[in-house]
Write a protein that holds these residues in place. Sequence first.
Motif, short mmCIF file in Angstrom:
data_model
loop_
_atom_site.label_atom_id
_atom_site.label_comp_id
_atom_site.label_asym_id
_atom_site.label_seq_id
_atom_site.Cartn_x
_atom_site.Cartn_y
_atom_site.Cartn_z
N MET A 1 0.85 -1.18 0.00
CA MET A 1 0.00 0.00 0.00
C MET A 1 0.89 1.24 0.00
N ALA A 2 0.55 2.21 -0.77
CA ALA A 2 1.34 3.43 -0.85
C ALA A 2 1.28 4.20 0.46
N GLU A 3 2.37 4.89 0.75
CA GLU A 3 2.42 5.66 1.99
C GLU A 3 1.48 6.85 1.87
N ASN A 4 0.70 7.10 2.92
CA ASN A 4 -0.26 8.19 2.91
C ASN A 4 -0.17 8.93 4.22
N SER A 5 0.13 10.22 4.17
CA SER A 5 0.30 11.00 5.40
C SER A 5 -1.02 11.25 6.12
N GLU A 6 -2.16 11.00 5.45
CA GLU A 6 -3.45 11.20 6.08
C GLU A 6 -3.87 10.02 6.94
N ILE A 7 -3.21 8.90 6.81
CA ILE A 7 -3.56 7.72 7.60
C ILE A 7 -3.30 8.02 9.07
N ARG A 8 -4.30 7.74 9.89
CA ARG A 8 -4.21 8.01 11.33
C ARG A 8 -4.09 6.69 12.09
N THR A 9 -3.56 6.77 13.28
CA THR A 9 -3.43 5.57 14.10
C THR A 9 -4.11 5.78 15.43
N GLY A 10 -4.69 4.70 15.91
CA GLY A 10 -5.26 4.67 17.25
C GLY A 10 -4.47 3.68 18.07
N ARG A 11 -4.96 3.37 19.23
CA ARG A 11 -4.25 2.45 20.11
C ARG A 11 -4.14 1.05 19.50
N HIS A 12 -5.22 0.62 18.84
CA HIS A 12 -5.25 -0.73 18.28
C HIS A 12 -5.65 -0.76 16.81
N CYS A 13 -5.56 0.37 16.12
CA CYS A 13 -6.00 0.37 14.74
C CYS A 13 -5.27 1.44 13.93
N VAL A 14 -5.32 1.26 12.64
CA VAL A 14 -4.83 2.24 11.67
C VAL A 14 -6.02 2.53 10.77
N PHE A 15 -6.30 3.80 10.52
CA PHE A 15 -7.53 4.11 9.79
C PHE A 15 -7.42 5.36 8.94
N LEU A 16 -8.31 5.42 7.98
CA LEU A 16 -8.50 6.58 7.12
C LEU A 16 -9.98 6.58 6.74
N LEU A 17 -10.80 7.24 7.52
CA LEU A 17 -12.25 7.26 7.32
C LEU A 17 -12.72 8.68 7.06
N HIS A 18 -13.44 8.86 5.99
CA HIS A 18 -14.03 10.16 5.66
C HIS A 18 -15.52 9.97 5.39
N ALA A 19 -16.29 10.96 5.77
CA ALA A 19 -17.73 10.95 5.46
C ALA A 19 -18.10 12.29 4.85
N HIS A 20 -18.92 12.24 3.82
CA HIS A 20 -19.48 13.44 3.21
C HIS A 20 -20.87 13.61 3.81
N LEU A 21 -21.09 14.71 4.50
CA LEU A 21 -22.37 14.98 5.16
C LEU A 21 -23.04 16.19 4.50
N VAL A 22 -24.35 16.11 4.35
CA VAL A 22 -25.12 17.23 3.82
C VAL A 22 -26.30 17.46 4.76
N PHE A 23 -26.43 18.70 5.24
CA PHE A 23 -27.55 19.10 6.09
C PHE A 23 -28.37 20.14 5.32
N VAL A 24 -29.69 19.96 5.34
CA VAL A 24 -30.60 20.85 4.62
C VAL A 24 -31.44 21.62 5.64
N THR A 25 -31.70 22.89 5.36
CA THR A 25 -32.52 23.69 6.27
C THR A 25 -33.96 23.16 6.30
N LYS A 26 -34.62 23.44 7.41
CA LYS A 26 -36.02 23.05 7.57
C LYS A 26 -36.85 23.65 6.44
N LEU A 27 -37.63 22.83 5.79
CA LEU A 27 -38.50 23.24 4.68
C LEU A 27 -37.72 23.84 3.51
#
Length: 138
Positions: A1-27
């Motif tokens: 796997m290519a080296e990626n500076s965005e990869i983060r580490t936890g105590r027992h894991c290595v991860f790279l998780l992103h979510a795209h969120l969209v919030f819409v105003t009421k009505l």
Amino acid sequence: MAENSEIRTGRHCVFLLHAHLVFVTKLRHQVFTDTHLTRMEEITRDVCADFETELTEFNGADNHVHLLVNFPPKVTLSKLVNSLKGVTSRRMRQEFPDLATHYYRTSKLWSGSYFAGSVAGAPLSTVHQYIEQQNHPV
């Protein structure tokens, strides 16, 4: 796997998780100005920091906002969304009375629903092919 500076580490894991969120105003009311969106980005960054997440990107229009959030596996996405929507709604209506008067009946800035999509560094087809090509033990 290519080296990626965005990869983060936890105590027992290595991860790279992103979510795209969209919030819409009421009505789908068109209520945001550039000033509103600038302040909302600041509030959103603070909430993300409290959850040990990172707001990678933020933008919006007059009736919705888009967020790209980098988050650790221990964060439940629905709890993050609940906090983001609740805090931004409350703080924005407090700081901008024009928003509070617009939603005087419901006291809610956001629609009850939202969009959440997973985002990866590689297209899904590439990941599928990578997994497919792994060697099976003999």
